[in-house]
Write a protein that holds these residues in place. Structure first.
Motif, PDB file in Angstrom:
ATOM      1  N   ASP A   1       2.772  -4.162   0.826  1.00  0.00           N
ATOM      2  CA  ASP A   1       2.303  -3.188   1.802  1.00  0.00           C
ATOM      3  C   ASP A   1       3.150  -1.916   1.667  1.00  0.00           C
ATOM      4  O   ASP A   1       4.356  -1.926   1.911  1.00  0.00           O
ATOM      5  N   GLU A   2       2.512  -0.827   1.254  1.00  0.00           N
ATOM      6  CA  GLU A   2       3.216   0.421   0.967  1.00  0.00           C
ATOM      7  C   GLU A   2       3.944   0.969   2.196  1.00  0.00           C
ATOM      8  O   GLU A   2       5.101   1.392   2.102  1.00  0.00           O
ATOM      9  N   ALA A   3       3.298   0.976   3.346  1.00  0.00           N
ATOM     10  CA  ALA A   3       3.920   1.512   4.563  1.00  0.00           C
ATOM     11  C   ALA A   3       5.162   0.710   4.949  1.00  0.00           C
ATOM     12  O   ALA A   3       6.201   1.285   5.304  1.00  0.00           O
TER      13      ALA A   3
ATOM     14  N   GLU B   1       8.132   6.799  -9.328  1.00  0.00           N
ATOM     15  CA  GLU B   1       6.926   6.297  -9.993  1.00  0.00           C
ATOM     16  C   GLU B   1       7.062   4.809 -10.304  1.00  0.00           C
ATOM     17  O   GLU B   1       6.119   4.036 -10.108  1.00  0.00           O
ATOM     18  N   ASP B   2       8.232   4.400 -10.786  1.00  0.00           N
ATOM     19  CA  ASP B   2       8.478   2.994 -11.103  1.00  0.00           C
ATOM     20  C   ASP B   2       8.324   2.125  -9.859  1.00  0.00           C
ATOM     21  O   ASP B   2       7.636   1.102  -9.895  1.00  0.00           O
ATOM     22  N   LEU B   3       8.933   2.537  -8.760  1.00  0.00           N
ATOM     23  CA  LEU B   3       8.813   1.774  -7.518  1.00  0.00           C
ATOM     24  C   LEU B   3       7.366   1.714  -7.054  1.00  0.00           C
ATOM     25  O   LEU B   3       6.879   0.653  -6.651  1.00  0.00           O
ATOM     26  N   TRP B   4       6.662   2.837  -7.118  1.00  0.00           N
ATOM     27  CA  TRP B   4       5.261   2.879  -6.687  1.00  0.00           C
ATOM     28  C   TRP B   4       4.406   1.923  -7.518  1.00  0.00           C
ATOM     29  O   TRP B   4       3.600   1.162  -6.969  1.00  0.00           O
TER      30      TRP B   4
ATOM     31  N   GLY C   1      13.527   3.369   3.700  1.00  0.00           N
ATOM     32  CA  GLY C   1      14.134   4.519   4.362  1.00  0.00           C
ATOM     33  C   GLY C   1      13.588   5.848   3.916  1.00  0.00           C
ATOM     34  O   GLY C   1      14.241   6.884   4.053  1.00  0.00           O
ATOM     35  N   GLY C   2      12.368   5.836   3.370  1.00  0.00           N
ATOM     36  CA  GLY C   2      11.741   7.080   2.940  1.00  0.00           C
ATOM     37  C   GLY C   2      10.383   7.250   3.582  1.00  0.00           C
ATOM     38  O   GLY C   2       9.776   6.280   4.043  1.00  0.00           O
TER      39      GLY C   2
END
Length: 76
Positions: free
Chosen positions: A38-40, A26-29, A47-48
């Motif tokens: 850019d999320e992708a 959640e913190d990273l998001w 690596g996820g």
């Protein structure tokens, strides 16, 4: 585990394959959204396939990248 430390970090075999905690994901998001990253591309670099599947061993490195990115942004 042999408790061998490489580059200042214990590479405990139990950590291999472990994912970040739900709070860390959640913190990273939230930081990705706040920095308009850019999320992708972030997930590919991390690596996820989702924030929940990011390897735990990468958390500190990714957090630093996002903090550095936030520090460099000009307020809108």
């Amino acid at each position: 585990a042999l408790s061998i430390t490489v580059s200042g970090r214990d590479n405990d075999a139990r950590e291999i394959g472990a994912c970040v905690t739900p709070d860390q994901a959640e913190d990273l998001w939230q930081r990705v959204k706040a920095t308009r990253t850019d999320e992708a591309k972030f997930l590919k670099h991390a690596g996820g396939t989702s924030f929940a599947t990011i390897p735990a061993a990468r958390y500190a490195e990714l957090l630093k990248i996002l903090k550095d990115r936030a520090d460099k942004q000009v307020p809108v």
